[in-house]
Design a protein around this motif. Structure first.
Motif, PDB file in Angstrom:
ATOM      1  N   ARG A  34       0.825  -1.218   0.000  1.00 23.53           N
ATOM      2  CA  ARG A  34       0.000   0.000   0.000  1.00 23.53           C
ATOM      3  C   ARG A  34       0.857   1.264   0.000  1.00 23.53           C
ATOM      4  O   ARG A  34       0.577   2.227  -0.709  1.00 23.53           O
ATOM      5  CB  ARG A  34      -0.937  -0.010   1.210  1.00 23.53           C
ATOM      6  CG  ARG A  34      -2.033  -1.061   1.132  1.00 23.53           C
ATOM      7  CD  ARG A  34      -3.026  -0.972   2.278  1.00 23.53           C
ATOM      8  NE  ARG A  34      -2.474  -1.478   3.530  1.00 23.53           N
ATOM      9  CZ  ARG A  34      -1.980  -0.728   4.517  1.00 23.53           C
ATOM     10  NH1 ARG A  34      -1.961   0.594   4.403  1.00 23.53           N
ATOM     11  NH2 ARG A  34      -1.509  -1.281   5.629  1.00 23.53           N
ATOM     12  N   ASP A  35       1.914   1.236   0.823  1.00 25.49           N
ATOM     13  CA  ASP A  35       2.774   2.419   0.906  1.00 25.49           C
ATOM     14  C   ASP A  35       3.452   2.736  -0.426  1.00 25.49           C
ATOM     15  O   ASP A  35       3.668   3.906  -0.766  1.00 25.49           O
ATOM     16  CB  ASP A  35       3.851   2.205   1.972  1.00 25.49           C
ATOM     17  CG  ASP A  35       3.323   2.310   3.397  1.00 25.49           C
ATOM     18  OD1 ASP A  35       2.162   2.719   3.595  1.00 25.49           O
ATOM     19  OD2 ASP A  35       4.082   1.966   4.332  1.00 25.49           O
ATOM     20  N   ALA A  36       3.782   1.696  -1.178  1.00 27.82           N
ATOM     21  CA  ALA A  36       4.541   1.893  -2.422  1.00 27.82           C
ATOM     22  C   ALA A  36       3.708   2.543  -3.522  1.00 27.82           C
ATOM     23  O   ALA A  36       4.265   3.211  -4.401  1.00 27.82           O
ATOM     24  CB  ALA A  36       5.082   0.556  -2.922  1.00 27.82           C
ATOM     25  N   ARG A  37       2.407   2.385  -3.475  1.00 30.35           N
ATOM     26  CA  ARG A  37       1.600   2.701  -4.666  1.00 30.35           C
ATOM     27  C   ARG A  37       1.595   4.174  -5.053  1.00 30.35           C
ATOM     28  O   ARG A  37       1.447   4.516  -6.225  1.00 30.35           O
ATOM     29  CB  ARG A  37       0.157   2.208  -4.460  1.00 30.35           C
ATOM     30  CG  ARG A  37      -0.660   2.248  -5.745  1.00 30.35           C
ATOM     31  CD  ARG A  37      -0.012   1.416  -6.841  1.00 30.35           C
ATOM     32  NE  ARG A  37      -0.555   1.603  -8.160  1.00 30.35           N
ATOM     33  CZ  ARG A  37      -0.177   2.530  -9.033  1.00 30.35           C
ATOM     34  NH1 ARG A  37       0.772   3.405  -8.712  1.00 30.35           N
ATOM     35  NH2 ARG A  37      -0.721   2.605 -10.225  1.00 30.35           N
ATOM     36  N   ILE A  38       1.783   5.061  -4.096  1.00 29.97           N
ATOM     37  CA  ILE A  38       1.775   6.487  -4.421  1.00 29.97           C
ATOM     38  C   ILE A  38       3.051   6.922  -5.130  1.00 29.97           C
ATOM     39  O   ILE A  38       3.071   7.906  -5.862  1.00 29.97           O
ATOM     40  CB  ILE A  38       1.576   7.325  -3.139  1.00 29.97           C
ATOM     41  CG1 ILE A  38       1.420   8.816  -3.454  1.00 29.97           C
ATOM     42  CG2 ILE A  38       2.726   7.121  -2.167  1.00 29.97           C
ATOM     43  CD1 ILE A  38       0.258   9.154  -4.345  1.00 29.97           C
ATOM     44  N   THR A  39       4.143   6.180  -4.928  1.00 31.65           N
ATOM     45  CA  THR A  39       5.439   6.679  -5.391  1.00 31.65           C
ATOM     46  C   THR A  39       5.549   6.874  -6.903  1.00 31.65           C
ATOM     47  O   THR A  39       6.250   7.792  -7.340  1.00 31.65           O
ATOM     48  CB  THR A  39       6.585   5.781  -4.871  1.00 31.65           C
ATOM     49  OG1 THR A  39       6.395   4.432  -5.323  1.00 31.65           O
ATOM     50  CG2 THR A  39       6.635   5.801  -3.353  1.00 31.65           C
ATOM     51  N   PRO A  40       4.882   6.060  -7.744  1.00 26.63           N
ATOM     52  CA  PRO A  40       4.934   6.373  -9.181  1.00 26.63           C
ATOM     53  C   PRO A  40       4.035   7.553  -9.574  1.00 26.63           C
ATOM     54  O   PRO A  40       4.037   7.956 -10.741  1.00 26.63           O
ATOM     55  CB  PRO A  40       4.415   5.082  -9.849  1.00 26.63           C
ATOM     56  CG  PRO A  40       4.488   4.028  -8.803  1.00 26.63           C
ATOM     57  CD  PRO A  40       4.258   4.736  -7.511  1.00 26.63           C
ATOM     58  N   ILE A  41       3.287   8.106  -8.603  1.00 26.39           N
ATOM     59  CA  ILE A  41       2.321   9.154  -8.906  1.00 26.39           C
ATOM     60  C   ILE A  41       2.846  10.529  -8.538  1.00 26.39           C
ATOM     61  O   ILE A  41       2.799  11.467  -9.353  1.00 26.39           O
ATOM     62  CB  ILE A  41       0.979   8.880  -8.184  1.00 26.39           C
ATOM     63  CG1 ILE A  41       0.372   7.566  -8.675  1.00 26.39           C
ATOM     64  CG2 ILE A  41       0.002  10.037  -8.392  1.00 26.39           C
ATOM     65  CD1 ILE A  41      -0.863   7.124  -7.901  1.00 26.39           C
ATOM     66  N   TYR A  42       3.334  10.691  -7.287  1.00 23.68           N
ATOM     67  CA  TYR A  42       3.671  12.068  -6.894  1.00 23.68           C
ATOM     68  C   TYR A  42       5.065  12.472  -7.347  1.00 23.68           C
ATOM     69  O   TYR A  42       5.839  11.667  -7.833  1.00 23.68           O
ATOM     70  CB  TYR A  42       3.440  12.318  -5.412  1.00 23.68           C
ATOM     71  CG  TYR A  42       4.129  11.491  -4.367  1.00 23.68           C
ATOM     72  CD1 TYR A  42       5.238  10.711  -4.620  1.00 23.68           C
ATOM     73  CD2 TYR A  42       3.635  11.526  -3.052  1.00 23.68           C
ATOM     74  CE1 TYR A  42       5.837   9.985  -3.630  1.00 23.68           C
ATOM     75  CE2 TYR A  42       4.239  10.800  -2.043  1.00 23.68           C
ATOM     76  CZ  TYR A  42       5.348  10.038  -2.328  1.00 23.68           C
ATOM     77  OH  TYR A  42       5.946   9.331  -1.324  1.00 23.68           O
ATOM     78  N   GLU A  43       5.311  13.788  -7.231  1.00 24.88           N
ATOM     79  CA  GLU A  43       6.527  14.428  -7.757  1.00 24.88           C
ATOM     80  C   GLU A  43       6.690  14.215  -9.252  1.00 24.88           C
ATOM     81  O   GLU A  43       7.791  14.021  -9.759  1.00 24.88           O
ATOM     82  CB  GLU A  43       7.775  13.929  -7.007  1.00 24.88           C
ATOM     83  CG  GLU A  43       7.737  14.152  -5.520  1.00 24.88           C
ATOM     84  CD  GLU A  43       7.401  15.563  -5.107  1.00 24.88           C
ATOM     85  OE1 GLU A  43       7.625  16.496  -5.914  1.00 24.88           O
ATOM     86  OE2 GLU A  43       6.896  15.763  -3.993  1.00 24.88           O
ATOM     87  N   GLY A  44       5.585  14.280  -9.966  1.00 28.67           N
ATOM     88  CA  GLY A  44       5.584  14.040 -11.405  1.00 28.67           C
ATOM     89  C   GLY A  44       5.382  12.573 -11.671  1.00 28.67           C
ATOM     90  O   GLY A  44       6.240  11.751 -11.353  1.00 28.67           O
ATOM     91  N   THR A  45       4.224  12.217 -12.215  1.00 33.48           N
ATOM     92  CA  THR A  45       3.932  10.808 -12.467  1.00 33.48           C
ATOM     93  C   THR A  45       5.039  10.177 -13.304  1.00 33.48           C
ATOM     94  O   THR A  45       5.781  10.868 -14.009  1.00 33.48           O
ATOM     95  CB  THR A  45       2.603  10.645 -13.229  1.00 33.48           C
ATOM     96  OG1 THR A  45       2.761  11.184 -14.549  1.00 33.48           O
ATOM     97  CG2 THR A  45       1.459  11.340 -12.517  1.00 33.48           C
ATOM     98  N   ASN A  46       5.129   8.866 -13.247  1.00 32.00           N
ATOM     99  CA  ASN A  46       6.179   8.205 -14.020  1.00 32.00           C
ATOM    100  C   ASN A  46       5.982   8.391 -15.516  1.00 32.00           C
ATOM    101  O   ASN A  46       6.952   8.368 -16.285  1.00 32.00           O
ATOM    102  CB  ASN A  46       6.252   6.730 -13.650  1.00 32.00           C
ATOM    103  CG  ASN A  46       6.878   6.530 -12.275  1.00 32.00           C
ATOM    104  OD1 ASN A  46       7.253   7.494 -11.606  1.00 32.00           O
ATOM    105  ND2 ASN A  46       7.002   5.278 -11.863  1.00 32.00           N
TER     106      ASN A  46
END
Length: 571
Positions: free
Chosen positions: A426-438
């Motif tokens: 669950r924690d990982a899922r936001i990381t490709p989204i914020y600070e500019g999506t992948n």
């Protein structure tokens, strides 16, 4: 075996053989980064992360940050744990000495953040955002702003945020509406609403320094008309002490899939027309200043992929070594064995470990370019521009993959929250989204970075990889990336963007393979580094060939994507 922190020996190996921190220490700027200092910092940070931050991870997930009328409140013991971080000086490592820091390499600071984030991913977002605010002020703040704010931000006594997104704008920063109006004394009246602000409010520190994008009167449309402002939660008096509340209100916090220890806030500036900000950099120069902070944040978000990958891997390996189930296929007796001894589980564990090590190598290699850029290396600056979208996008993609495999290793128990494997997923899922999506990172790669210096930055990376590659599949992948990159540089916009994501993944795997291969050559023959040689071989023999399969997607025409209206996909 601890499931809280990364192996310090692995981190030190990557610092030495990928980041080449020893070469950095030969400069006057980073001369303090001696072997004993590096060792003491890594071991000390690992102990601190394990003993102080890791025990709070479960409460951070299950209790989480709470909104109240008085502001956001973190779970019990979080404020004490944060004060221990400040008192330990962990935030000062990469800050220049003239601004209250230790003046050590950004790469070493990256290692400390990895250890903290592996122990407690949500909590570690607080110092991560502060690091970005410090970077923006170091490069764009006035001497007066630096003197007032940097010493407190360096220690973490005050924390920092970045405020870009608004409800109507999403990723289109140029559509923001927040306003800044001159007050006649050199300061500005700030008014507007910002969303998705990590640690936008909390009870950990005495002050929060918001960096806010806003429009000044008669500013040009789009990103050209954006300026950056420093807006503290509490104003400072003439002596630099905390003063009046600055009319910055937390309206709500988001109910999120993960990272529950990190409050994601909706902030309202100037509800009572009493929010005062200071301009950072020139008027209408906000995007340049903010990109300093964003590019730093993008590397640190990529680092989150490493943190979660490491934590998920350690938890999965620990479980697989303890869980006994079924006899080994083909065994002469029917005695049940550890699930780690079954081939498919072994495959998953090897993939998790190899991908985590690859992501770490990529992010640390990019971090080292930050330090070399600080030393005035122009080639490192160009290399960093190419690597930043790779580090942010690929490392976070890997964090998601590894966390998902971690759930799989646990079997049905992985789907049960009490085991903790699901939290990393669950924690990982936001990381490709914020600070500019992948997807935005991929577009940046093919739209801007391939053409830098008439293609010289990309060509230099390809040449360096090709020069030392010794594995047939890796050499082939490098060649395919070279051919595809040159073709995309001349393609029309739709075809280039349609191919951008598979191309980013191919190039990222090529760079990771190159760095893994170099580590495999550097590893010694003792027992400690047998694992490094094994994961390197696995990566080069199994993961690199997979990336070659993306070549077809990277060469395909965008026409296939527009062959049917998406509404017909619901038929």
């Amino acid at each position: 075996m601890s499931t809280a922190i990364a192996a310090t020996s692995e981190i030190r190996f990557v610092l030495d053989h990928v980041a080449q921190i020893g070469h950095l220490a030969q400069s006057e700027r980073f001369a303090a980064a001696s072997d004993d200092v590096i060792e003491a910092i890594i071991e000390g940070a690992a102990t601190f992360a394990t003993e102080v931050w890791a025990p709070l991870n479960h409460a951070g997930d299950t209790v989480g940050a709470k909104w109240t009328e008085q502001g956001v409140v973190l779970p019990d013991r979080y404020p004490e744990a944060y004060r221990a971080y400040v008192e330990g000086g962990w935030g000062t490592i990469g800050v220049p000495e003239e601004h209250g820091g230790q003046g050590l390499p950004f790469t070493l600071q990256t290692a400390v953040l990895e250890l903290l984030g592996t122990a407690n991913p949500g909590f570690a977002l607080c110092p991560t955002l502060t690091v970005g605010a410090i970077e923006a002020l170091v490069h764009h703040g006035t001497p007066e702003q630096q003197a007032k704010f940097l010493p407190q931000l360096a220690t973490g006594a005050w924390t920092g945020t970045m405020n870009l997104t608004e409800p109507q704008a999403g990723s289109d920063v140029g559509a923001l509406r927040a306003q800044a109006v001159p007050r006649g004394d050199g300061t500005w009246s700030i008014k507007g609403t910002k969303i998705f602000i990590s640690f936008g409010d909390h009870d950990l520190a005495d002050n929060i320094v918001h960096l806010v994008l806003a429009r000044t009167p008669d500013a040009p449309a789009g990103t050209r008309g954006i300026s950056l402002f420093l807006v503290p939660k509490f104003r400072l008096d003439k002596e630099g002490h905390l003063g009046a509340f600055n009319d910055v209100k937390v309206v709500s916090i988001e109910h999120k899939l993960g990272l529950h220890a990190s409050p994601t806030c909706v902030l309202s500036f100037g509800d009572n027309d009493d929010c005062v900000g200071e301009l950072i950099g020139p008027e209408h120069g906000g995007m340049r200043a903010m990109f300093t902070m964003m590019n730093n944040a993008r590397l640190n978000v990529g680092l989150q992929g490493v943190q979660i990958g490491e934590a998920a891997t350690r938890k999965a390996v620990t479980y697989a070594l303890e869980r006994v189930q079924s006899a080994r296929s083909g065994a002469t007796d029917r005695k049940p064995v550890r699930i780690a001894d079954h081939p498919d589980v072994r495959r998953m564990l090897m993939r998790m470990a190899a991908q985590t090590q690859a992501a770490r190598a990529l992010v640390y290699y990019a971090a080292a370019q930050v330090d070399r850029t600080t030393l005035g290396d122009a080639a490192a600056r160009e290399r960093l521009e190419i690597l930043t979208p790779l580090a942010k996008a690929h490392a976070t993609d890997l964090g998601n993959e590894i966390a998902s495999i971690g759930v799989q290793v646990h079997g049905g128990m992985g789907y049960v929250e009490e085991t903790g494997a699901a939290q990393y997923f669950r924690d990982a899922r936001i990381t490709p989204i914020y600070e500019g999506t992948n997807g935005i990172q991929a577009a940046d790669l093919v739209g801007r970075k391939l053409g830098m210096g008439n293609g010289s930055a990309f060509a230099s990376l390809i040449a360096d990889m090709r020069e030392t590659s010794q594995t047939a599949a890796l050499t082939e992948l490098i060649d395919v990336c070279d051919e595809t990159g040159r073709r995309l540089a001349g393609a029309d916009a739709d075809d280039r963007l349609a191919a951008s994501y598979p191309f980013l993944t191919m190039l990222s795997v090529a760079v990771c393979g190159w760095l893994m291969e170099a580590q495999g050559r550097a590893a010694s023959d003792d027992d400690l580094w047998q694992a490094k040689k094994a994961t390197t071989a696995f990566y080069l023999n199994q993961i690199v060939p997979e990336a070659l399969g993306l070549a077809a997607a990277a060469r395909a025409s965008s026409a296939e994507l527009y062959a049917v209206d998406p509404a017909l996909l619901l038929a």
